[in-house]
Design a protein around this motif. Structure first.
Motif, PDB file in Angstrom:
ATOM      1  N   LEU A 101       0.831  -1.199   0.000  1.00  0.00           N
ATOM      2  CA  LEU A 101       0.000   0.000   0.000  1.00  0.00           C
ATOM      3  C   LEU A 101       0.861   1.241   0.000  1.00  0.00           C
ATOM      4  CD1 LEU A 101      -2.495   1.732   0.477  1.00  0.00           C
ATOM      5  CD2 LEU A 101      -2.360   1.127   2.884  1.00  0.00           C
ATOM      6  N   MET A 102       1.869   1.271   0.823  1.00  0.00           N
ATOM      7  CA  MET A 102       2.667   2.478   1.008  1.00  0.00           C
ATOM      8  C   MET A 102       3.898   2.440   0.124  1.00  0.00           C
ATOM      9  SD  MET A 102       0.624   3.633   3.020  1.00  0.00           S
ATOM     10  CE  MET A 102      -0.652   3.041   4.101  1.00  0.00           C
ATOM     11  N   ILE A 103       4.378   3.594  -0.268  1.00  0.00           N
ATOM     12  CA  ILE A 103       5.568   3.679  -1.099  1.00  0.00           C
ATOM     13  C   ILE A 103       6.636   4.439  -0.356  1.00  0.00           C
ATOM     14  CG2 ILE A 103       4.250   3.628  -3.237  1.00  0.00           C
ATOM     15  CD1 ILE A 103       4.814   6.641  -3.440  1.00  0.00           C
ATOM     16  N   ILE A 120      -4.316   9.264   6.069  1.00  0.00           N
ATOM     17  CA  ILE A 120      -2.861   9.353   6.179  1.00  0.00           C
ATOM     18  C   ILE A 120      -2.428  10.704   5.621  1.00  0.00           C
ATOM     19  CG2 ILE A 120      -0.668   8.297   5.522  1.00  0.00           C
ATOM     20  CD1 ILE A 120      -2.375   5.693   5.009  1.00  0.00           C
ATOM     21  N   THR A 121      -1.820  11.519   6.452  1.00  0.00           N
ATOM     22  CA  THR A 121      -1.341  12.832   6.034  1.00  0.00           C
ATOM     23  C   THR A 121       0.174  12.873   6.070  1.00  0.00           C
ATOM     24  OG1 THR A 121      -1.350  13.761   8.254  1.00  0.00           O
ATOM     25  CG2 THR A 121      -3.429  13.857   7.012  1.00  0.00           C
ATOM     26  N   GLU A 122       0.728  14.021   5.705  1.00  0.00           N
ATOM     27  CA  GLU A 122       2.181  14.178   5.684  1.00  0.00           C
ATOM     28  C   GLU A 122       2.792  14.122   7.075  1.00  0.00           C
ATOM     29  OE1 GLU A 122       0.548  18.454   5.735  1.00  0.00           O
ATOM     30  OE2 GLU A 122      -0.049  16.440   5.077  1.00  0.00           O
ATOM     31  N   ASP A 123       1.990  14.225   8.113  1.00  0.00           N
ATOM     32  CA  ASP A 123       2.496  14.169   9.487  1.00  0.00           C
ATOM     33  C   ASP A 123       2.679  12.743   9.982  1.00  0.00           C
ATOM     34  OD1 ASP A 123       2.422  16.985   9.671  1.00  0.00           O
ATOM     35  OD2 ASP A 123       0.286  16.918  10.154  1.00  0.00           O
ATOM     36  N   ILE A 124       2.255  11.773   9.197  1.00  0.00           N
ATOM     37  CA  ILE A 124       2.364  10.366   9.588  1.00  0.00           C
ATOM     38  C   ILE A 124       3.478   9.719   8.782  1.00  0.00           C
ATOM     39  CG2 ILE A 124       1.137   8.156   9.661  1.00  0.00           C
ATOM     40  CD1 ILE A 124      -1.469   9.736   9.910  1.00  0.00           C
ATOM     41  N   THR A 157       5.906   6.860   6.973  1.00  0.00           N
ATOM     42  CA  THR A 157       5.580   5.715   6.127  1.00  0.00           C
ATOM     43  C   THR A 157       5.371   4.470   6.974  1.00  0.00           C
ATOM     44  OG1 THR A 157       6.852   6.640   4.307  1.00  0.00           O
ATOM     45  CG2 THR A 157       6.401   4.280   4.217  1.00  0.00           C
ATOM     46  N   GLU A 158       6.198   4.287   7.991  1.00  0.00           N
ATOM     47  CA  GLU A 158       6.073   3.108   8.831  1.00  0.00           C
ATOM     48  C   GLU A 158       4.764   3.133   9.628  1.00  0.00           C
ATOM     49  OE1 GLU A 158       8.734   5.103   8.674  1.00  0.00           O
ATOM     50  OE2 GLU A 158       9.963   3.740   7.438  1.00  0.00           O
ATOM     51  N   ASP A 159       4.453   4.290  10.234  1.00  0.00           N
ATOM     52  CA  ASP A 159       3.225   4.396  11.023  1.00  0.00           C
ATOM     53  C   ASP A 159       1.975   4.316  10.152  1.00  0.00           C
ATOM     54  OD1 ASP A 159       4.741   4.639  13.303  1.00  0.00           O
ATOM     55  OD2 ASP A 159       4.592   6.835  13.410  1.00  0.00           O
ATOM     56  N   ALA A 160       2.101   4.715   8.890  1.00  0.00           N
ATOM     57  CA  ALA A 160       0.935   4.715   7.998  1.00  0.00           C
ATOM     58  C   ALA A 160       0.350   3.322   7.846  1.00  0.00           C
ATOM     59  CB  ALA A 160       1.328   5.275   6.636  1.00  0.00           C
ATOM     60  N   SER A 211      -2.197  -5.062   6.941  1.00  0.00           N
ATOM     61  CA  SER A 211      -2.251  -4.053   8.004  1.00  0.00           C
ATOM     62  C   SER A 211      -2.162  -4.653   9.399  1.00  0.00           C
ATOM     63  CB  SER A 211      -3.555  -3.254   7.879  1.00  0.00           C
ATOM     64  OG  SER A 211      -4.666  -4.013   8.336  1.00  0.00           O
ATOM     65  N   ASN A 212      -2.123  -5.981   9.473  1.00  0.00           N
ATOM     66  CA  ASN A 212      -2.064  -6.664  10.782  1.00  0.00           C
ATOM     67  C   ASN A 212      -3.233  -6.250  11.684  1.00  0.00           C
ATOM     68  OD1 ASN A 212       0.353  -8.123  10.255  1.00  0.00           O
ATOM     69  ND2 ASN A 212       1.543  -6.261  10.632  1.00  0.00           N
ATOM     70  N   GLY A 213      -4.387  -6.140  11.095  1.00  0.00           N
ATOM     71  CA  GLY A 213      -5.592  -5.880  11.876  1.00  0.00           C
ATOM     72  C   GLY A 213      -5.986  -4.429  12.018  1.00  0.00           C
TER      73      GLY A 213
END
Length: 567
Positions: A6-8, A174-178, A180-183, A559-561
């Protein structure tokens, strides 16, 4: 090639600015970028272009981008009463589930839509982070330009999230304040519409009134106003929406803007453009930046295109273009009585005579290809010779996604005439006109609504008639303005019907039916009619849960839940 995540990471698919026009989106070979490339002014501008590039629904390659197409032909039209998947039954069979309203979470079309548009969100966020770093340190980018970049990014992010919201509803914010890992652990338990509204308001306040660098693909203030108005319309905030639409429409004459200019590569940068996905055949002949999402709509068989036979207009849509003796639509659905079926059931080598006395709105033959009628510069449409399986998906083909044969050398990929440089309008002015008409109805101004609808109909009356092989008009063409909207219910039907006629095969129909609250009754009535003539579409059942789609199971697992299924 599909993304498996999902994330890049920052820089994945990063693009650098080329020249103006369509080529400002031309991709360079992807790979690792050096720190100077992403840490300076050029790096920020390049990251922004990378965020723009997702407008065409494509991360890389050409095949496989169908459900993420900016035209939204699969979710917006095939899922409605306007279009069939086409081709033959077993080709791209997961699309059959969308057309039949029995989609499961492992359907690959869902994954494609989710992954591409979330990559767009992440590219916007990455650009905003880079910009913030520049403004906190070297300030290579002027304060004025920094605000514009923020506004461009936020409008793009709003668009990507709006596309995801319409299909899935429940998406993680998901915003720029989050990071990539936390997203990857953000839950989908909050409404994303407030973020979309906030981003669009910022865009309205900070985008320039004209296109940056005269590049038609760029966001500007009018595009932001139209999009914010559209968001308000979906939320039934009619007064707020109408005010924005009127600002976009101010000083413009839709009647004098040729309808077909929206679907011609040589005239597509015209005054009707509000927000567009720009497409181009790259100078080396590659088609990564082409209209890859609509490629399956290429005509099949003996046609000059040679592929692929999907995305066929329904019999119901074609008959909706019938007009009465006053040149008005048949709002009571009587267009289904004694339906026109073209050459359905007629052998390909049998004699077929087109009935040129049928009364049709001329937009029919600028939306649909039918046997016996001239088709672009390809000649007369021959019927089954351009269709894979007419007994499955009907005797009609689309037009709005095709380009003339004369444009193949410069506007199609070499040897792949179904990959073209034709742009896709995400919002065009006629759409704004009809959204404004809808607002006027709901606010009680029926005269104002009728005026806007009649503007669109007057423009349609200017279309040059299509011909037959013998040079006569292919129908008794007629389209006239309304003389009255006698009641709110009548006005509402007229506006909604006009949206169907004007915007057919442009990705709006299913989403319109859902937001109007009439998807079930419309689709099941359509099924009862269409199924009489094409058995695959009989007895379709639509439930409220079918108004949006399940989150791809792979994303829930990944997403592990954190992500949960809401339907």
């Amino acid at each position: 090639m599909k993304r498996n995540k999902l994330m890049i990471l920052l820089g994945a698919g990063m693009l650098l600015v080329s020249s103006c026009g369509k080529e400002f989106l031309q991709k360079l070979p992807q790979g690792q970028l050096s720190e100077p490339q992403v840490g300076n002014k050029d790096g920020v501008e390049g990251a922004l272009v990378g965020a723009y590039s997702i407008l065409n629904g494509n991360v890389s390659g050409t095949w496989g981008n169908y459900s993420s197409a900016p035209s939204q032909w699969l979710f917006g039209e095939v899922a409605s009463d306007n279009a069939h998947k086409g081709s033959f039954l077993d080709d791209q069979s997961p699309m059959n589930m969308i057309e039949a309203y029995n989609v499961i979470s492992t359907n690959d079309n869902l994954s494609q839509m989710w992954q591409v548009y979330f990559e767009g969100v992440m590219r916007c966020n990455n650009t905003l982070r880079l910009l913030a770093n520049d403004q906190a340190s070297t300030k290579e980018i002027t304060a004025e330009r920094a605000l514009q970049i923020q506004a461009e990014c936020k409008m793009l992010r709003a668009h990507y999230y709006f596309m995801l919201w319409r299909v899935f509803r429940n998406v993680p914010i998901i915003t720029e304040d989050i990071s990539t890992e936390d997203a990857q652990t953000v839950k989908n338990d909050k409404d994303v519409l407030p973020l979309i509204e906030e981003d669009l308001k910022f865009a309205v306040a900070n985008l320039p009134a004209t296109k940056i660098n005269n590049e038609f693909g760029r966001m500007d203030k009018n595009a932001a106003k139209a999009y914010l108005g559209k968001l308000y319309l979906y939320q039934k905030k009619y007064g707020d929406a109408l005010g924005l639409f009127k600002e976009v429409m101010a000083g413009k004459d839709i009647v004098g803007m040729p309808f077909w200019n929206n679907f011609d590569v040589t005239t597509e940068n015209g005054p009707e453009v509000v927000m567009v996905s720009k497409h181009a055949i790259n100078s080396n002949g590659s088609a990564d930046n082409a209209n890859v999402g609509d490629m399956l709509g290429g005509l099949y068989g003996s046609s000059p295109v040679g592929c692929c036979g999907f995305y066929q207009p329904t019999i119901d849509l074609v008959n909706a273009y019938k007009v009465d003796a006053k040149g008005l639509p048949l709002l009571d659905d009587s267009y289904r009585t004694n339906p026109y079926l073209s050459d359905k059931g007629v052998a390909a080598n049998a004699t077929y005579t087109l009935n040129v006395k049928l009364r049709f709105d001329p937009r029919l033959d600028y939306t649909v290809g039918r046997r016996g009628v001239e088709y672009l510069d390809y000649g007369i449409m021959p019927g089954n010779g351009w269709i894979r399986d007419a007994n499955y998906a009907g005797p009609f083909v689309g037009i709005k996604t095709m380009i003339p044969r004369s444009q193949f050398p410069t506007q199609a990929a070499p040897g792949e005439n179904y990959l073209t440089g034709l742009d896709v309008n995400i919002i065009r002015l006629a759409d704004v006109w009809l959204m404004a008409a809808e607002c006027e109805v709901e606010l009680g101004n029926l005269a104002g609504a009728m005026k806007y609808v009649n503007d669109i109909r007057k423009r349609a009356a200017n279309l040059e008639p299509k011909k037959t092989a013998t040079g006569v008009n292919a129908a008794d063409y007629d389209v006239k303005p309304y003389t009255s909207f006698p009641s709110p219910d009548y006005a509402r039907k007229a506006v909604r019907f006009e949206r169907r006629l004007e915007l057919a095969m442009e990705g709006h129909r299913f989403y319109d039916l859902v937001r109007w609250g009439i998807a079930k009754q419309t689709i099941e009535a359509y099924s009862a009619f269409e199924g009489q003539h094409l058995s695959s579409y009989l007895n379709l059942k639509f439930d409220p849960a079918d108004e949006y789609y399940p989150i791809p199971q792979a994303e829930i697992d990944r997403s592990n839940g954190a992500l949960t299924q809401k339907k």
